[in-house]
Design a protein around this motif. Structure first.
Motif, mmCIF file in Angstrom:
data_model
loop_
_atom_site.group_PDB
_atom_site.id
_atom_site.type_symbol
_atom_site.label_atom_id
_atom_site.label_comp_id
_atom_site.label_asym_id
_atom_site.label_seq_id
_atom_site.Cartn_x
_atom_site.Cartn_y
_atom_site.Cartn_z
ATOM 1 N N SER A 26 0.840 -1.219 0.018
ATOM 2 C CA SER A 26 0.049 0.063 0.140
ATOM 3 C C SER A 26 1.132 1.147 0.022
ATOM 4 N N HIS A 28 1.124 3.413 -2.349
ATOM 5 C CA HIS A 28 0.456 4.473 -2.869
ATOM 6 C C HIS A 28 -0.260 5.292 -1.797
ATOM 7 N N GLN A 29 -0.982 4.619 -0.904
ATOM 8 C CA GLN A 29 -1.306 5.340 0.408
ATOM 9 C C GLN A 29 -0.439 6.118 1.134
ATOM 10 N N ARG A 32 0.708 9.550 -0.250
ATOM 11 C CA ARG A 32 -0.217 10.318 -0.128
ATOM 12 C C ARG A 32 -0.050 10.839 1.346
ATOM 13 N N ASP A 33 0.309 9.884 2.325
ATOM 14 C CA ASP A 33 0.432 10.252 3.473
ATOM 15 C C ASP A 33 1.589 11.090 3.905
ATOM 16 N N LYS A 109 0.466 4.926 9.444
ATOM 17 C CA LYS A 109 0.205 3.520 9.391
ATOM 18 C C LYS A 109 1.465 3.060 9.205
#
Length: 240
Positions: A26, A28-29, A32-33, A109
């Motif tokens: 993940s 990609h997330q 963004r974070d 995360k």
């Protein structure tokens, strides 16, 4: 209860060479974070190179290659007595810990990697890394392509415009709008690698009363890789 453990007896042959390939989960997330700069974030790749160096040193690798959020680790000696679940879990968790350690920020995360083991022979090493380097180029073209299109159109339209286009189409589209991928940093096109190099050391031999040349190996991170070839891997000692 030992017999209930899944895959505990699955082992890689001790005398084989293996590649452990890690992929970011993940990411990609995560991008963004972390508000990463698109299409390539220099700080992210500086951190990623440090992770590669840590992996190289910790597991006595002969070659480590990375692009995007992927790392391939070539091991001449199989660790953990060949136990597959230990190889996968320890190397993936080590990479994630190294990433957090070098990336001096607060994560929303925890980052993670998955891992797979690929037994490989000397005859296939070049083809494997050429395959991954081709994927690095594909990633470079598409990343620049979607970044350009999203600067002009809404996300859904940009995605529709790039879907179905082959690499040469995207490359031509960028060139028509003044973006020449030949001018971007080499690591963005071909990835980066960590391996050992020899450096020349000149010292004075008191006994013979003269200068003496020796060579010492050191860990080198290569940001300017050529296209992979047999000569390249022979020169760095991975192939004979």
């Amino acid at each position: 209860m030992k017999e209930y453990e899944v895959y505990s007896s699955l082992k890689v042959p001790k005398n084989s060479k293996i590649i452990v390939r890690l992929d970011g989960r993940s990411f990609h997330q995560l991008a963004r974070d972390l508000n990463l700069i698109k299409p390539y974030d220099d700080n992210f790749y500086n951190v990623f190179s440090n992770v590669c160096e840590d992996l190289f040193k910790e597991f006595s690798a002969s070659f480590v290659y990375a692009f995007s959020d992927e790392i391939s680790i070539l091991l001449d000696k199989v660790p953990f007595n060949g136990r597959l679940e230990k190889i996968d879990s320890v190397i993936a968790s080590f990479a994630a810990s190294s990433f957090v350690m070098h990336y001096n920020t607060q994560f929303r995360k925890p980052p993670a990697f998955d891992a797979r083991v690929i037994p490989i022979s000397d005859d296939d090493i070049l083809e494997y890394f050429k395959w991954r380097q081709d994927e690095s180029w594909r990633n470079c073209v598409n990343s620049h392509g979607i970044f350009y299109l999203k600067s002009k159109y809404p996300n859904n339209i940009a995605n529709d415009k790039i879907n179905g286009k082959n690499l040469s189409d995207v490359h031509e589209l960028l060139f028509e709008h003044g973006i020449n991928l030949n001018d971007v940093d080499t690591y963005k096109k071909r990835g980066l690698a960590v391996y050992r190099k020899n450096k020349k050391v000149v010292g004075f031999n008191k006994k013979e009363n003269k200068n003496q040349v020796s060579y010492r190996s050191y860990v080198h991170t290569d940001w300017d890789l050529p296209k992979f070839s047999f000569d390249f891997f022979k020169q760095i000692g991975v192939l004979k």
